[in-house]
Write a protein that holds these residues in place. Structure first.
Motif, PDB file in Angstrom:
ATOM      1  N   VAL B  80      -4.424  11.026   8.963  1.00  0.00           N
ATOM      2  CA  VAL B  80      -5.137   9.781   8.689  1.00  0.00           C
ATOM      3  C   VAL B  80      -5.806   9.194   9.917  1.00  0.00           C
ATOM      4  CG1 VAL B  80      -4.877   7.413   7.943  1.00  0.00           C
ATOM      5  CG2 VAL B  80      -3.692   9.198   6.744  1.00  0.00           C
ATOM      6  N   ILE B  81      -5.096   9.193  11.038  1.00  0.00           N
ATOM      7  CA  ILE B  81      -5.651   8.489  12.205  1.00  0.00           C
ATOM      8  C   ILE B  81      -6.951   9.121  12.687  1.00  0.00           C
ATOM      9  CG2 ILE B  81      -5.199   7.818  14.572  1.00  0.00           C
ATOM     10  CD1 ILE B  81      -2.455   7.086  13.822  1.00  0.00           C
ATOM     11  N   SER B 208      -7.374   4.208   2.090  1.00  0.00           N
ATOM     12  CA  SER B 208      -7.777   5.172   1.069  1.00  0.00           C
ATOM     13  C   SER B 208      -7.450   6.603   1.465  1.00  0.00           C
ATOM     14  CB  SER B 208      -9.235   5.004   0.657  1.00  0.00           C
ATOM     15  OG  SER B 208     -10.080   5.258   1.685  1.00  0.00           O
ATOM     16  N   ILE B 209      -7.466   6.943   2.744  1.00  0.00           N
ATOM     17  CA  ILE B 209      -7.112   8.305   3.119  1.00  0.00           C
ATOM     18  C   ILE B 209      -5.603   8.507   3.024  1.00  0.00           C
ATOM     19  CG2 ILE B 209      -7.157  10.019   4.957  1.00  0.00           C
ATOM     20  CD1 ILE B 209      -9.695   8.759   5.952  1.00  0.00           C
ATOM     21  N   TRP B 210      -4.840   7.510   3.434  1.00  0.00           N
ATOM     22  CA  TRP B 210      -3.388   7.618   3.333  1.00  0.00           C
ATOM     23  C   TRP B 210      -2.973   7.824   1.885  1.00  0.00           C
ATOM     24  CZ3 TRP B 210       0.590   7.734   6.850  1.00  0.00           C
ATOM     25  CH2 TRP B 210       1.870   7.515   6.365  1.00  0.00           C
ATOM     26  N   ASN B 211      -3.622   7.110   0.963  1.00  0.00           N
ATOM     27  CA  ASN B 211      -3.244   7.170  -0.448  1.00  0.00           C
ATOM     28  C   ASN B 211      -3.859   8.331  -1.200  1.00  0.00           C
ATOM     29  OD1 ASN B 211      -1.507   4.984  -0.537  1.00  0.00           O
ATOM     30  ND2 ASN B 211      -3.150   3.527  -0.872  1.00  0.00           N
ATOM     31  N   ASP B 212      -4.681   9.107  -0.552  1.00  0.00           N
ATOM     32  CA  ASP B 212      -5.318  10.208  -1.269  1.00  0.00           C
ATOM     33  C   ASP B 212      -4.300  11.257  -1.689  1.00  0.00           C
ATOM     34  OD1 ASP B 212      -6.243  13.260  -0.242  1.00  0.00           O
ATOM     35  OD2 ASP B 212      -7.403  12.394  -1.884  1.00  0.00           O
ATOM     36  N   ALA B 254       4.252   3.631   0.575  1.00  0.00           N
ATOM     37  CA  ALA B 254       3.362   2.472   0.658  1.00  0.00           C
ATOM     38  C   ALA B 254       3.625   1.624   1.894  1.00  0.00           C
ATOM     39  CB  ALA B 254       3.505   1.622  -0.599  1.00  0.00           C
ATOM     40  N   MET B 255       4.750   1.836   2.568  1.00  0.00           N
ATOM     41  CA  MET B 255       5.111   1.004   3.730  1.00  0.00           C
ATOM     42  C   MET B 255       4.005   0.893   4.775  1.00  0.00           C
ATOM     43  SD  MET B 255       7.636  -0.851   3.920  1.00  0.00           S
ATOM     44  CE  MET B 255       8.097  -1.194   2.255  1.00  0.00           C
ATOM     45  N   PRO B 256       3.504   2.019   5.272  1.00  0.00           N
ATOM     46  CA  PRO B 256       2.502   1.908   6.338  1.00  0.00           C
ATOM     47  C   PRO B 256       1.280   1.092   5.923  1.00  0.00           C
ATOM     48  CG  PRO B 256       3.298   4.141   6.199  1.00  0.00           C
ATOM     49  CD  PRO B 256       3.863   3.422   5.033  1.00  0.00           C
ATOM     50  N   THR B 257       0.754   1.368   4.748  1.00  0.00           N
ATOM     51  CA  THR B 257      -0.442   0.614   4.360  1.00  0.00           C
ATOM     52  C   THR B 257      -0.105  -0.848   4.116  1.00  0.00           C
ATOM     53  OG1 THR B 257      -0.067   1.545   2.176  1.00  0.00           O
ATOM     54  CG2 THR B 257      -1.905   2.425   3.429  1.00  0.00           C
ATOM     55  N   LEU B 258       1.067  -1.104   3.545  1.00  0.00           N
ATOM     56  CA  LEU B 258       1.472  -2.495   3.360  1.00  0.00           C
ATOM     57  C   LEU B 258       1.578  -3.206   4.701  1.00  0.00           C
ATOM     58  CD1 LEU B 258       4.191  -2.425   0.563  1.00  0.00           C
ATOM     59  CD2 LEU B 258       2.086  -3.749   0.585  1.00  0.00           C
ATOM     60  N   MET B 259       2.179  -2.518   5.682  1.00  0.00           N
ATOM     61  CA  MET B 259       2.298  -3.096   7.018  1.00  0.00           C
ATOM     62  C   MET B 259       0.934  -3.419   7.581  1.00  0.00           C
ATOM     63  SD  MET B 259       5.351  -3.570   8.033  1.00  0.00           S
ATOM     64  CE  MET B 259       6.037  -3.917   6.444  1.00  0.00           C
ATOM     65  N   VAL B 260       0.011  -2.463   7.381  1.00  0.00           N
ATOM     66  CA  VAL B 260      -1.334  -2.674   7.899  1.00  0.00           C
ATOM     67  C   VAL B 260      -1.933  -3.945   7.316  1.00  0.00           C
ATOM     68  CG1 VAL B 260      -3.682  -1.799   7.747  1.00  0.00           C
ATOM     69  CG2 VAL B 260      -1.854  -0.304   8.492  1.00  0.00           C
ATOM     70  N   TYR B 261      -1.790  -4.127   6.018  1.00  0.00           N
ATOM     71  CA  TYR B 261      -2.362  -5.327   5.411  1.00  0.00           C
ATOM     72  C   TYR B 261      -1.629  -6.587   5.820  1.00  0.00           C
ATOM     73  CZ  TYR B 261      -5.995  -3.343   2.585  1.00  0.00           C
ATOM     74  OH  TYR B 261      -7.148  -2.743   2.181  1.00  0.00           O
TER      75      TYR B 261
ATOM     76  N   SER C 102      -1.338   2.884  -3.707  1.00  0.00           N
ATOM     77  CA  SER C 102      -2.203   3.871  -4.337  1.00  0.00           C
ATOM     78  C   SER C 102      -2.187   3.628  -5.845  1.00  0.00           C
ATOM     79  CB  SER C 102      -1.712   5.283  -4.041  1.00  0.00           C
ATOM     80  OG  SER C 102      -0.582   5.557  -4.830  1.00  0.00           O
ATOM     81  N   PHE C 103      -3.185   4.148  -6.527  1.00  0.00           N
ATOM     82  CA  PHE C 103      -3.247   3.977  -7.980  1.00  0.00           C
ATOM     83  C   PHE C 103      -2.047   4.613  -8.659  1.00  0.00           C
ATOM     84  CE2 PHE C 103      -6.594   1.507  -9.320  1.00  0.00           C
ATOM     85  CZ  PHE C 103      -7.779   1.782  -8.674  1.00  0.00           C
TER      86      PHE C 103
END
Lengths: 498, 279, 286
Positions: B80-81, B208-212, B254-261, C102-103
């Motif tokens: 991702v990075i 979006s890349i993390w969640n892909d 979901a932790m990393p993206t949640l942290m980011v937000y 994610s969805f």
């Protein structure tokens, strides 16, 4: 002659130690070439490459073994060789491409593709891996499994790879016409020679062999058999209302009426996966039609305008009236919550359901019977492993198929997966190790008429399976027998007309 | 008097909506803390009778034949990075070009790049695999990175173009008069002002890349290099799902993206305020 | 300098679109690629498939509800938050965090929440809450009811993305100079009129930007359907991307799968071209 006696003596002495592995070790008395050794042991010098490969594989793990760099090398006295057993050696010759010198050096990987990711399936797969590793410790197994029911996601991953020429070394494939979707003549290696060499054509039942055979060849090695047409019932509820498992649809609906009046859900259904009701329909068809008529539906001999099809649709319509109304919200397993709390009585599903019952520890109250009308009929599906032509490690695949087709492999796998071995040479003591359901399943497998399941890739190619499934799913909403029958007929024509 | 009522209603409305947004999180958290026997869709609102972290443990670490998520987090980060950073930079450069340099057909090229955003990825899997194989990148993390960078170009370009259109033309003109080159203007004028834009783009791309899942599962078949979303999918069995483990795994992913937000959210807002997402 | 990007996009996007377009006219229906040209046969077969028409209708309904719902909810929340709220940061974060998921995660949790329960087991999920609040009449079968189906999916999607719309509109609202609103007030306009005639027009670029992002997510919606409902009863939750997946990778009908992709792209171009013309014309004026 003296040399031969010495070799044989050493062979016998050490052979007893090597029975668990696929071969025996041999120490050379005098310098000899691989061709000589092959001639002495097998009576034919052609097996030299097999011996070279087997020895090199051993040498990677046990440095006391010789490392052979050339096929025509003269090996010194005292060199320790590993002589594979005759069947493996024959199979090696059948598979090995003499241009691929790299195959003579052992090691490498085995990329195994499947959709078995958790629970009993993963345990079973791991058991096969363990057996493989004990025999071929030089190979690195890569477990390239991708979750998603019936390979929903896996197929989308493996197909582009096959097209691009970079398939996994071996992958899971349902026995039967599912193989058509892989264009096997182009992408897979036919396994007829291996079937003869390993004797699978003698030890697998002929109905199964018919199922696996496509365009005159075998394309996969089966590891198990699952049964589709099982009626599971809640023994406690049946005991409470003094019921016995139905043998006909009339009896079935009588039971449904009794249960409905008592406030119990007669039939538990979960269709969120989109396939469960179509699975139910195939079991109904297999009972309403005779085994030959049922098989004929998929070969074109039985037209879909047969009145049995309409009758089966009517039965399905009536069953849905006795089902839990929230069936679209559940997959078959979450729907079984009704069973757990004794609010739902019957469920028609393949025998992988037993694995779920055991995981929830309620198997003590689970009874089973053939789906009404299908007594003596075994609607079968089987998981096999295929051999892509462009596999990167073909010899490792050969060894894998050997493990899959072996008795030890099948027993180890199936005891954990919850299905039965495909082989027929399981002894009664070995059978006794399986749970009661599986034991009764094995008995039925030996005597019943075997017909292929359509929803699980045996009876029809996948394009037809999708059409079949779509027609039944629409039927649930339209409830229109005539138009659904027409749709099923059209699907058959589209598939067979090709 | 009226303002009190008004303010009261305002806060009430906000709280009601907050409940709507938080309810699912509540269900996710309590389900992940239950054991498999307790997990039941009819009791979803009830907190666990027995608090159990077993599902998190099983999600993270080796289970029967299937490795847990711990290893895959590393893969996701490694993917991702670089992908987020590269696609952001490319977007920035493209955005700059489309705003302040005109050449014949500049708008057409922009439209064409934007249109690329709309292609459903399922339909191009086969040619994608073939091209990646041809380039020797199939089955590798760099291959995944390049794929994400390329398919991220349209959205990052869009964001930066909108953002840069708020930079007064005079600044650019002044630099041009000073004799600065294309690269020079970018370095001296555009880049220093780009921070809020980067905040938005980096956060958006990271998420979006993390969640892909699709590209990850198609390109990385070897479990050693699979991103964490692919590993998460494999927590489900093919015949039945252990919901508590599945959901625990999903929360971990979901932790990393949640942290980011949570931590960088205000930079996201500032970036938007600075005009990054105007039409 | 734009060359590398353009080249990459050219190959990976347009090259592939061209391939897909060609495949849609080809006879490729087994695993082995078969590029024989067969005209519009695949198009005919796809349009004759009742499932296809259902998915297109679902897509229309979903897009309308998802985009419309997100825009309205996002705007409403932005307006509310714009009023100097204490703990604004907290509320903003609460509305924004679903964007991080994610969805697939969203699909899993909303599958549970919108599970209606059953007469025998009682209600569950949102239905249960509605019951307890005395709003039992609002209960529906959600995604188990073929008449509702895709609407349930839209509810989950709106939950996920409306925070993003809110963030955009909030930024936009903050960018409107207070003098403009003051001037309008001085002229005697009510708050509502100010919103209608001053604020909303100024926010139009944001609306369009959101439309693009939401629209592109809507057309490609797939993960959410897989995780939440599957195709649903009578295909009431099915969407074109899901159907395309099944056609291509299960039924091996690569030609027909490509048809759906091309139809989606065509639909997109119908929407995006007018927008771009509008946007570029606007800039030309500035």
């Amino acid at each position: 002659m003296q040399k031969v006696c010495w070799l044989l003596a050493v062979l016998v002495a050490v052979g007893l130690l090597g029975w668990a592995q696929a071969g025996t070790s041999l120490v050379l008395e005098k310098p000899a070439s691989l061709a000589d050794v092959s001639l002495t042991v097998f009576g034919d010098s052609a097996y030299a490459p097999a011996i070279m490969r087997a020895t090199n594989s051993k040498a990677l793990v046990d440095h006391s073994f010789a490392r052979i760099s050339r096929l025509d090398e003269i090996l010194p006295a005292g060199a320790k060789l590993w002589v594979p057993d005759a069947t493996w050696a024959k199979a090696f010759l059948a598979v090995w491409d003499p241009n691929r010198v790299e195959d003579l050096f052992g090691g490498g990987k085995l990329v195994v593709g499947s959709w078995w990711t958790t629970g009993g399936e993963a345990e079973g797969l791991e058991a096969l891996f363990d057996l493989y590793r004990s025999r071929y410790p030089d190979v690195l197994i890569v477990n390239a499994t991708v979750a998603g029911g019936a390979g929903f996601v896996f197929k989308a991953v493996v197909k582009p790879r096959i097209i691009a020429g970079d398939p996994p070394d071996t992958f899971q494939l349902h026995a039967g016409l599912e193989v058509e979707g892989y264009s096997p003549e182009i992408y897979l290696r036919p396994l007829d020679d291996l079937y003869t060499i390993f004797g699978w054509d003698k030890v697998l039942p002929s109905d199964l062999l018919d199922m696996i055979r496509y365009k005159g060849h075998y394309w996969g090695v089966p590891v198990n058999i699952h049964r589709s047409n099982v009626l599971w019932y809640n023994k406690e509820i049946f005991a409470r209302y003094d019921l016995t498992p139905p043998t006909s649809w009339d009896e079935f609906f009588a039971i449904c009426e009794t249960l409905k009046k008592a406030g119990v859900i007669p039939v538990i259904i979960g269709n969120a996966g989109g396939w469960e009701v179509a699975h139910l329909f195939e079991d109904i068809l297999a009972g309403v039609l005779s085994p030959d008529e049922y098989r004929g539906l998929w070969t074109g001999e039985t037209p879909w305008t047969h009145p049995g099809v309409a009758r089966a649709l009517e039965i399905l319509k009536r069953i849905m009236e006795y089902a839990n109304v929230d069936y679209p919200a559940h997959t078959w397993d979450t729907a079984l919550d009704y069973f757990v709390v004794d609010k739902g009585a019957m469920h028609i599903m393949g025998d992988w359901a037993m694995g779920w019952f055991m995981a929830k520890q309620i198997d003590y109250k689970v009874g089973w019977a053939p789906v009404p009308g299908t007594k003596g009929v075994f609607v079968a599906l089987s998981d096999t492993f295929a051999f892509p032509k462009r596999a990167a490690n073909p010899i490792n695949v050969l060894s894998w198929l050997e493990v899959c087709g072996s008795k030890e492999g099948q027993i180890a796998f199936n005891m954990r997966k919850g299905s039965i071995p495909a082989r027929t040479d399981i002894t009664p003591e070995e059978k006794a190790q399986f749970n009661p359901y599986l034991q009764s399943c094995m008995e039925d497998w030996a005597r019943d008429a075997i017909v292929p399941s359509v929803m699980h890739g045996a009876a029809a190619p996948e394009s037809w399976v999708v059409d079949f499934k779509d027609a039944i799913n629409l039927f649930l909403v339209t409830k229109d027998v005539a138009s659904t029958q027409a749709a099923l007929m059209a699907a058959a024509q589209a598939a067979l007309g090709k | 008097m009226k303002t009190w009522l008004f303010r009261g209603l305002l806060y009430l409305t906000l709280v009601i909506f907050a409940v709507y947004y938080l309810l699912p999180l509540y269900v996710l958290v309590i389900t992940s803390l239950k054991s498999f026997e307790e997990v039941n869709v009819y009791k979803m609102w009830l907190p666990p009778k027995k608090l159990s972290f077993e599902s998190f443990k099983r999600a993270l670490f080796s289970e029967w034949g299937y490795q847990g998520l711990a290893n895959n987090f590393k893969n996701s980060v490694m993917m991702v990075i670089p992908a987020a950073v590269f696609s952001s930079f490319l977007g920035s450069i493209n955005g700059y070009i489309f705003t302040h340099w005109s050449f014949p057909g500049v708008n057409i090229v922009f439209i064409l790049i934007l249109f690329g955003m709309f292609i459903p990825y399922q339909s191009i899997l086969i040619p994608l695999v073939q091209v990646l194989r041809f380039l020797g990148l199939f089955g590798t993390i760099p291959g995944l990175i390049i794929t994400h960078v390329i398919y991220g170009i349209p959205i990052t370009t869009l964001i930066f173009r909108n953002y840069y259109s708020t930079i007064p033309k005079e600044l650019i003109e002044a630099a041009k008069i000073d004799g600065a080159s294309f690269v020079g203007i970018y370095r001296r004028v555009i880049l220093p002002l780009s921070l809020p834009g980067f905040a938005v783009v980096l956060i958006w791309q990271f998420t979006s890349i993390w969640n892909d899942f699709l590209f990850g599962v198609t390109i990385a078949l070897n479990p050693d290099i699979q991103p964490v979303t692919v590993a998460l999918n494999n927590l489900a069995g093919s015949y039945f799902v252990e919901w508590n483990v599945q959901i625990a795994g999903a929360l971990l992913v979901a932790m990393p993206t949640l942290m980011v937000y949570l931590i960088l959210g205000k930079y996201f807002m500032r970036g938007l305020l600075a005009g990054a997402l105007r039409g | 300098m734009v060359l590398p990007s353009a080249l990459a996009v050219l190959v990976f996007v347009y090259g592939f679109i061209a391939v897909t377009l060609y495949v849609s006219f080809s006879n490729w229906s087994k695993l082995v690629p078969d590029y024989t040209f067969i005209g519009a046969t695949n198009y005919l077969r796809v349009f004759q498939n009742p499932r296809f028409l259902i998915t297109m209708r679902n897509l229309g309904v979903f897009t309308g509800l998802f985009v419309g719902g997100s825009l309205i909810l996002g705007f409403l929340l932005a307006v509310l938050l714009d009023r100097r709220i204490k703990a604004e940061g907290l509320f903003r974060t609460i509305y924004l965090y679903p964007l991080a998921l994610s969805f697939i995660v969203t699909g899993v949790v909303w599958r549970w929440l919108l599970n209606p329960g059953s007469p025998q087991m009682g209600s569950t999920g949102i239905n249960l809450l509605l019951e307890k609040m005395g709003l039992g009449f609002l209960k529906t079968g959600w995604y188990t009811d073929p008449r509702i189906g895709i609407i349930a999916v839209a509810v989950a999607a709106v939950w996920q993305m409306s925070g993003y719309v809110m963030a955009m509109y909030l930024a936009g609202l903050r960018g409107i100079p207070e003098e403009l609103r003051e001037a309008a007030r001085v002229d005697g306009a009510s708050e509502l009129q100010i919103y209608r005639y001053v604020v909303l027009p100024l926010l139009r670029p944001i609306t369009f930007g959101a439309l693009i992002v939401l629209g592109h997510i809507s057309l490609k919606i797939y993960d959410l359907v897989v995780a939440m409902t599957g195709p649903g009863p009578g295909y009431s939750c099915d969407v074109p991307a899901y159907f395309m997946w099944e056609l291509t990778f299960r039924a091996n009908r690569f030609g027909q799968g490509a048809v759906i992709a091309c139809i989606l792209l065509f639909g997109v171009s119908l929407l995006i071209l007018p927008y771009l013309r509008y946007s570029l014309r606007r800039e030309a004026k500035i």
